[in-house]
Design a protein around this motif. Structure first.
Motif, PDB file in Angstrom:
ATOM      1  N   ARG A  92      -5.850  53.804  -0.975  1.00 33.83           N
ATOM      2  CA  ARG A  92      -6.396  53.292   0.279  1.00 33.83           C
ATOM      3  C   ARG A  92      -7.655  52.487   0.008  1.00 33.83           C
ATOM      4  N   LEU A  93      -7.746  51.332   0.659  1.00 37.68           N
ATOM      5  CA  LEU A  93      -8.918  50.473   0.540  1.00 37.68           C
ATOM      6  C   LEU A  93      -9.755  50.635   1.797  1.00 37.68           C
ATOM      7  N   GLY A  94     -10.974  51.112   1.635  1.00 37.92           N
ATOM      8  CA  GLY A  94     -11.841  51.344   2.778  1.00 37.92           C
ATOM      9  C   GLY A  94     -12.712  50.139   3.081  1.00 37.92           C
ATOM     10  N   VAL A  95     -12.539  49.589   4.284  1.00 38.23           N
ATOM     11  CA  VAL A  95     -13.362  48.463   4.747  1.00 38.23           C
ATOM     12  C   VAL A  95     -13.812  48.783   6.168  1.00 38.23           C
ATOM     13  N   GLY A  96     -15.122  48.891   6.365  1.00 39.94           N
ATOM     14  CA  GLY A  96     -15.612  49.304   7.675  1.00 39.94           C
ATOM     15  C   GLY A  96     -15.100  50.705   7.984  1.00 39.94           C
ATOM     16  N   LYS A  97     -14.526  50.884   9.175  1.00 38.80           N
ATOM     17  CA  LYS A  97     -13.970  52.180   9.555  1.00 38.80           C
ATOM     18  C   LYS A  97     -12.469  52.273   9.269  1.00 38.80           C
ATOM     19  N   MET A  98     -11.918  51.210   8.689  1.00 43.38           N
ATOM     20  CA  MET A  98     -10.474  51.152   8.472  1.00 43.38           C
ATOM     21  C   MET A  98     -10.129  51.447   7.017  1.00 43.38           C
ATOM     22  N   ASN A  99      -8.901  51.964   6.820  1.00 43.90           N
ATOM     23  CA  ASN A  99      -8.354  52.196   5.483  1.00 43.90           C
ATOM     24  C   ASN A  99      -7.018  51.469   5.382  1.00 43.90           C
ATOM     25  N   TYR A 100      -6.851  50.694   4.323  1.00 46.47           N
ATOM     26  CA  TYR A 100      -5.661  49.866   4.161  1.00 46.47           C
ATOM     27  C   TYR A 100      -4.843  50.304   2.960  1.00 46.47           C
ATOM     28  N   SER A 101      -3.506  50.318   3.146  1.00 48.04           N
ATOM     29  CA  SER A 101      -2.587  50.663   2.058  1.00 48.04           C
ATOM     30  C   SER A 101      -2.096  49.430   1.322  1.00 48.04           C
ATOM     31  N   ALA A 102      -2.225  48.263   1.936  1.00 51.51           N
ATOM     32  CA  ALA A 102      -1.756  47.016   1.334  1.00 51.51           C
ATOM     33  C   ALA A 102      -2.694  45.879   1.720  1.00 51.51           C
ATOM     34  N   VAL A 103      -2.857  44.939   0.801  1.00 54.41           N
ATOM     35  CA  VAL A 103      -3.680  43.749   1.037  1.00 54.41           C
ATOM     36  C   VAL A 103      -2.849  42.527   0.679  1.00 54.41           C
ATOM     37  N   VAL A 104      -2.806  41.544   1.580  1.00 48.43           N
ATOM     38  CA  VAL A 104      -2.073  40.306   1.353  1.00 48.43           C
ATOM     39  C   VAL A 104      -3.066  39.175   1.126  1.00 48.43           C
ATOM     40  N   VAL A 105      -2.907  38.481  -0.007  1.00 51.60           N
ATOM     41  CA  VAL A 105      -3.739  37.318  -0.342  1.00 51.60           C
ATOM     42  C   VAL A 105      -2.847  36.095  -0.199  1.00 51.60           C
ATOM     43  N   ALA A 106      -3.108  35.284   0.811  1.00 50.61           N
ATOM     44  CA  ALA A 106      -2.173  34.206   1.157  1.00 50.61           C
ATOM     45  C   ALA A 106      -2.755  32.818   0.896  1.00 50.61           C
ATOM     46  N   GLY A 107      -2.121  32.094  -0.028  1.00 53.25           N
ATOM     47  CA  GLY A 107      -2.399  30.674  -0.234  1.00 53.25           C
ATOM     48  C   GLY A 107      -3.857  30.318  -0.442  1.00 53.25           C
ATOM     49  N   MET A 108      -4.521  30.969  -1.360  1.00 46.57           N
ATOM     50  CA  MET A 108      -5.945  30.710  -1.574  1.00 46.57           C
ATOM     51  C   MET A 108      -6.166  30.020  -2.915  1.00 46.57           C
ATOM     52  N   ASP A 109      -7.042  29.027  -2.934  1.00 46.39           N
ATOM     53  CA  ASP A 109      -7.404  28.331  -4.178  1.00 46.39           C
ATOM     54  C   ASP A 109      -8.533  29.023  -4.914  1.00 46.39           C
ATOM     55  N   THR A 110      -9.366  29.758  -4.175  1.00 47.51           N
ATOM     56  CA  THR A 110     -10.502  30.418  -4.814  1.00 47.51           C
ATOM     57  C   THR A 110     -10.721  31.797  -4.220  1.00 47.51           C
ATOM     58  N   LEU A 111     -11.187  32.716  -5.051  1.00 48.48           N
ATOM     59  CA  LEU A 111     -11.576  34.051  -4.620  1.00 48.48           C
ATOM     60  C   LEU A 111     -12.993  34.321  -5.099  1.00 48.48           C
ATOM     61  N   ARG A 112     -13.712  35.148  -4.378  1.00 48.53           N
ATOM     62  CA  ARG A 112     -15.008  35.593  -4.864  1.00 48.53           C
ATOM     63  C   ARG A 112     -14.787  36.577  -6.001  1.00 48.53           C
ATOM     64  N   SER A 113     -15.696  36.586  -6.954  1.00 40.36           N
ATOM     65  CA  SER A 113     -15.569  37.534  -8.063  1.00 40.36           C
ATOM     66  C   SER A 113     -15.627  38.972  -7.555  1.00 40.36           C
ATOM     67  N   SER A 114     -16.408  39.205  -6.512  1.00 36.44           N
ATOM     68  CA  SER A 114     -16.486  40.560  -5.940  1.00 36.44           C
ATOM     69  C   SER A 114     -15.146  40.965  -5.325  1.00 36.44           C
ATOM     70  N   THR A 115     -14.438  40.003  -4.745  1.00 35.18           N
ATOM     71  CA  THR A 115     -13.123  40.297  -4.168  1.00 35.18           C
ATOM     72  C   THR A 115     -12.120  40.641  -5.266  1.00 35.18           C
ATOM     73  N   VAL A 116     -12.172  39.894  -6.370  1.00 36.39           N
ATOM     74  CA  VAL A 116     -11.283  40.179  -7.504  1.00 36.39           C
ATOM     75  C   VAL A 116     -11.524  41.599  -8.010  1.00 36.39           C
ATOM     76  N   GLU A 117     -12.783  41.987  -8.148  1.00 33.48           N
ATOM     77  CA  GLU A 117     -13.116  43.326  -8.632  1.00 33.48           C
ATOM     78  C   GLU A 117     -12.624  44.409  -7.674  1.00 33.48           C
ATOM     79  N   ILE A 118     -12.802  44.166  -6.377  1.00 32.54           N
ATOM     80  CA  ILE A 118     -12.350  45.139  -5.367  1.00 32.54           C
ATOM     81  C   ILE A 118     -10.837  45.308  -5.408  1.00 32.54           C
ATOM     82  N   LEU A 119     -10.119  44.187  -5.506  1.00 32.42           N
ATOM     83  CA  LEU A 119      -8.660  44.249  -5.533  1.00 32.42           C
ATOM     84  C   LEU A 119      -8.141  44.862  -6.830  1.00 32.42           C
ATOM     85  N   GLU A 120      -8.821  44.605  -7.940  1.00 30.91           N
ATOM     86  CA  GLU A 120      -8.430  45.230  -9.210  1.00 30.91           C
ATOM     87  C   GLU A 120      -8.582  46.744  -9.136  1.00 30.91           C
TER      88      GLU A 120
END
Length: 199
Positions: A8-36
């Protein structure tokens, strides 16, 4: 961001079981670390489209390993829906078997009780208003798990039990909705019930 606890990925008060990354040319390094971290803990990461070429807006291969380990379905509605099917709690179909994709829903968990509110999306509701008639759909609402459904009438405050059955470990609710209707369902867990045969 509250970190990854299990799958589960905790963001704010929500918990997510899946994350969709759609059609992006760039990601923040912090986002890459969180998703890893999320992926390492068993979370579902889905990329639609090509691998992001940049990290922090600079050409980089930093996201390559994450992209390689993630799921990569076809960048289509069917591809994404099929990939996320294990996470879907509700499916709404018309009596001819077609997906009733004009409806949206909101789910809330209150202890052991689930509340589900179903209504037409704004685009479809506005179209129905312009067409000026109030036809109905016979809907089959499939909810994951064995539940006892109760309909709450938001206008009168009355409750009623809808027509429903248990199919293959899920609850199938039959309901007629007119173009401008909405539906509020209370779902309680039910144990020790014999389900009907899979159909």
């Amino acid at each position: 961001y509250r970190g990854s606890k299990g799958a589960r990925l905790g963001v704010g008060k929500m918990n997510y079981s899946a994350v969709v990354v759609a059609g992006m040319d760039t990601l923040r390094s912090s986002t890459v670390e969180i998703l890893e971290d999320f992926k390492r803990n068993g979370g579902k990461v889905v990329f639609l489209g090509e691998k992001p070429r940049c990290v922090d807006a600079v050409l980089s291969d930093r996201a390559d390993a994450l992209y390689a380990a993630a799921s990569k379905p076809a960048f289509t509605e069917t591809g994404l829906l099929d990939e996320l099917k294990p996470f879907r709690d509700i499916e709404i179909r018309k009596d001819n078997g077609e997906k009733a994709d004009e409806y949206i829903y909101r789910k809330r968990i209150d202890g052991k009780t689930e509340w589900i509110f179903i209504a037409r999306g704004k685009k479809h509701a506005m179209k129905a208003r312009d067409e000026g008639h109030n036809s109905c759909n016979n809907l089959f609402i499939t909810v994951k798990g064995i539940k006892k459904p109760v309909v709450y009438d938001t206008l009168s405050g009355k409750t009623e039990q809808p027509e429903y059955r248990y199919v293959c470990g899920n609850t199938e609710i039959k309901r007629k909705l007119y173009r401008f209707d909405s539906l509020l369902l209370r779902l309680d867990d039910v144990s020790e019930l014999e389900e009907t045969a899979c159909v």
